[in-house]
Every structure is written in C-alpha cells, then in structure tokens.
Design an enzyme around this catalytic site. Structure first.
Site, short mmCIF file in Angstrom:
data_model
loop_
_atom_site.label_atom_id
_atom_site.label_comp_id
_atom_site.label_asym_id
_atom_site.label_seq_id
_atom_site.Cartn_x
_atom_site.Cartn_y
_atom_site.Cartn_z
N HIS A 40 -10.01 -12.81 -14.52
CA HIS A 40 -9.49 -11.10 -13.95
C HIS A 40 -8.00 -11.74 -13.60
O HIS A 40 -7.56 -11.59 -12.20
CB HIS A 40 -10.30 -10.00 -13.38
CG HIS A 40 -9.69 -8.91 -13.72
ND1 HIS A 40 -9.05 -8.16 -15.04
CD2 HIS A 40 -9.89 -7.50 -12.30
CE1 HIS A 40 -8.82 -7.27 -14.44
NE2 HIS A 40 -8.64 -6.58 -12.89
N ASP A 42 -5.10 -8.51 -13.46
CA ASP A 42 -4.74 -7.08 -13.99
C ASP A 42 -2.89 -7.33 -14.56
O ASP A 42 -1.96 -8.08 -14.30
CB ASP A 42 -4.30 -6.32 -12.48
CG ASP A 42 -5.45 -6.40 -12.00
OD1 ASP A 42 -6.45 -5.68 -11.86
OD2 ASP A 42 -5.62 -6.31 -10.62
N ASP A 164 -13.83 -4.42 -12.94
CA ASP A 164 -12.64 -4.31 -11.20
C ASP A 164 -12.87 -2.65 -11.96
O ASP A 164 -12.44 -2.32 -10.75
CB ASP A 164 -11.62 -4.97 -11.88
CG ASP A 164 -11.09 -5.04 -10.73
OD1 ASP A 164 -11.35 -4.58 -9.45
OD2 ASP A 164 -9.56 -4.61 -10.79
#
Length: 228
Positions: A40, A42, A164
């Site tokens: 993951h 950002d 998240d």
C-alpha cells in the site's frame, strides 16, 4: 536490448500456458495456506507523489514505489508460483508508462495469467470520513478506465481494499457494492471493536450498505484484517 527481448519472450511464453485465476494446487490432509503479498503506497502524505515514486527524501519516510514494482515484476516473471496484488493505480500507471513495450507485454501476460492482480483499482485509497462521494466515484472511475484500456477484463478489480483509512463508513461499502465488487477488506478498526468481533466471530460479515434504500444491491461481503 535483443537479449532482453528474448528473455521476456521466453518468460511470456511460459506465462501464456496458465489461465486466469490459476493457483497452486493444495494438498489433501494438510492445512493449505495461501500467502498473497501486497503493498500500500500513499499517493502523497508525508512526501509528494514524485518523492514517493522515485524514492526521494527518504529521511522523511523510506519509500520508493518504482523500486517495489521493479522488483516485484522481476520476481513474478522468474517464478510462476508467485502472486502479487497491487492497489494504487496512480503509481502503477506512472510506472507502466515509463516501461518499454517488451516489459508492458510481459506485465500484461502476468495479469492475464492471474498472478498480478489489481484490487481496489482506484487512483488512490481514499479517506472515508471527509471525502465527498463524487470524488470517491471519480477517482475510482479514473483508475478503472486505465486498467480497462491496458488489461481489459483481466485487469478488473474484484475486491475492495481499504486497509489504511482511519475509520470506515457504511456509504463506502454501499458504493463498492454498486461498483460491482465481490468483497471488501479493511483495517484500522478500533481495538475495542476488533476485540468484540473476535469474541463474537464477526470479523467477517455481510455489510448491509443501504438497507432502507437500495436493499440487497448495496450488500457486500466484508472482512476486518486481524492485524489492523
């Protein structure tokens, strides 16, 4: 360059013998565990999007998304038993556009064989508390269209992946159900909620996203990650 083309041509020929959704066979009488690595990234948080992608300002946060994709794709091409799932299309689109045609062809083979799978498929993993539903729909449509143009039906995400965001909304689950997802997995639930769900065995559930208005059209199988 010619040696590189021969290398990927050989690997793609091996990949083409596999079918979508292929998976290593389990063994009878054994506990079969499927490990599916993921990442993951950002799309801008402590650093800019460029800094995250190219690995700049690692004194702020150690992250270089292009190197994740470089190494993951090489491993997938060299070992047919491996699988990987990827989420943020903003980074993947940038990475793919920087590759030569031979690599793009090899990546398409990985997607067609079911060994590189896209989940969520939005431009980013959006926040659920403050994001307007128009923005949620638009950014997912942008990611979906990129995957459709480059990988066709094989690139279509089937699972939503909200691991998240700090908190989760019923409307988000409803939107995912209406987008055609088969399931949703999320993390970062409150520790008291997770403790209660573990005791009640409700870490997995059918989320009724819009019981009064849309009914079953907004129902979505959902699961809470144990380590979130």
């Amino acid at each position: 360059m010619n040696n590189l083309k021969k290398f990927y041509s050989h690997l793609h020929a091996a990949l083409s013998t596999q079918h979508l959704g292929s998976c290593p066979k389990g063994k009878d009488g054994m506990l079969n565990v499927h490990l599916v690595p993921h990442t993951h990234d950002d799309v801008g948080w402590l650093k800019t999007v460029d800094q995250y992608f190219y690995g700049d300002k690692n004194n702020i946060q150690r992250a270089g998304v292009q190197y994740i994709l470089d190494s993951v794709v090489q491993e997938l091409l060299q070992d047919p038993s491996k699988r990987f799932i990827y989420v943020e299309v903003a980074f993947f689109a940038r990475w793919l556009n920087e590759q030569h045609d031979v690599m793009r062809h090899a990546v398409k083979g990985l997607v067609n064989s079911g060994r590189l799978e896209f989940i969520l498929g939005g431009w980013c993993m959006n926040d659920e508390a403050s994001t307007h539903y128009n923005a949620i729909i638009d950014q997912h449509a942008l990611g979906f269209e990129f995957l459709r143009q480059n990988f066709g039906e094989c690139g279509r995400p089937r699972v939503a992946w909200q691991i998240d965001p700090f908190g989760h909304s019923r409307e988000q689950a409803s939107l995912f159900a209406q987008m055609g997802f088969d399931g949703l997995f999320f993390g970062r639930a409150d520790y008291k909620d997770i403790d209660q769900r573990k005791k009640a065995k409700t870490m997995e559930m059918m989320w009724n996203g819009s019981p009064k208005n849309l009914g079953s059209k907004a129902d979505l199988f959902s699961g809470v990650l144990f380590n979130g």
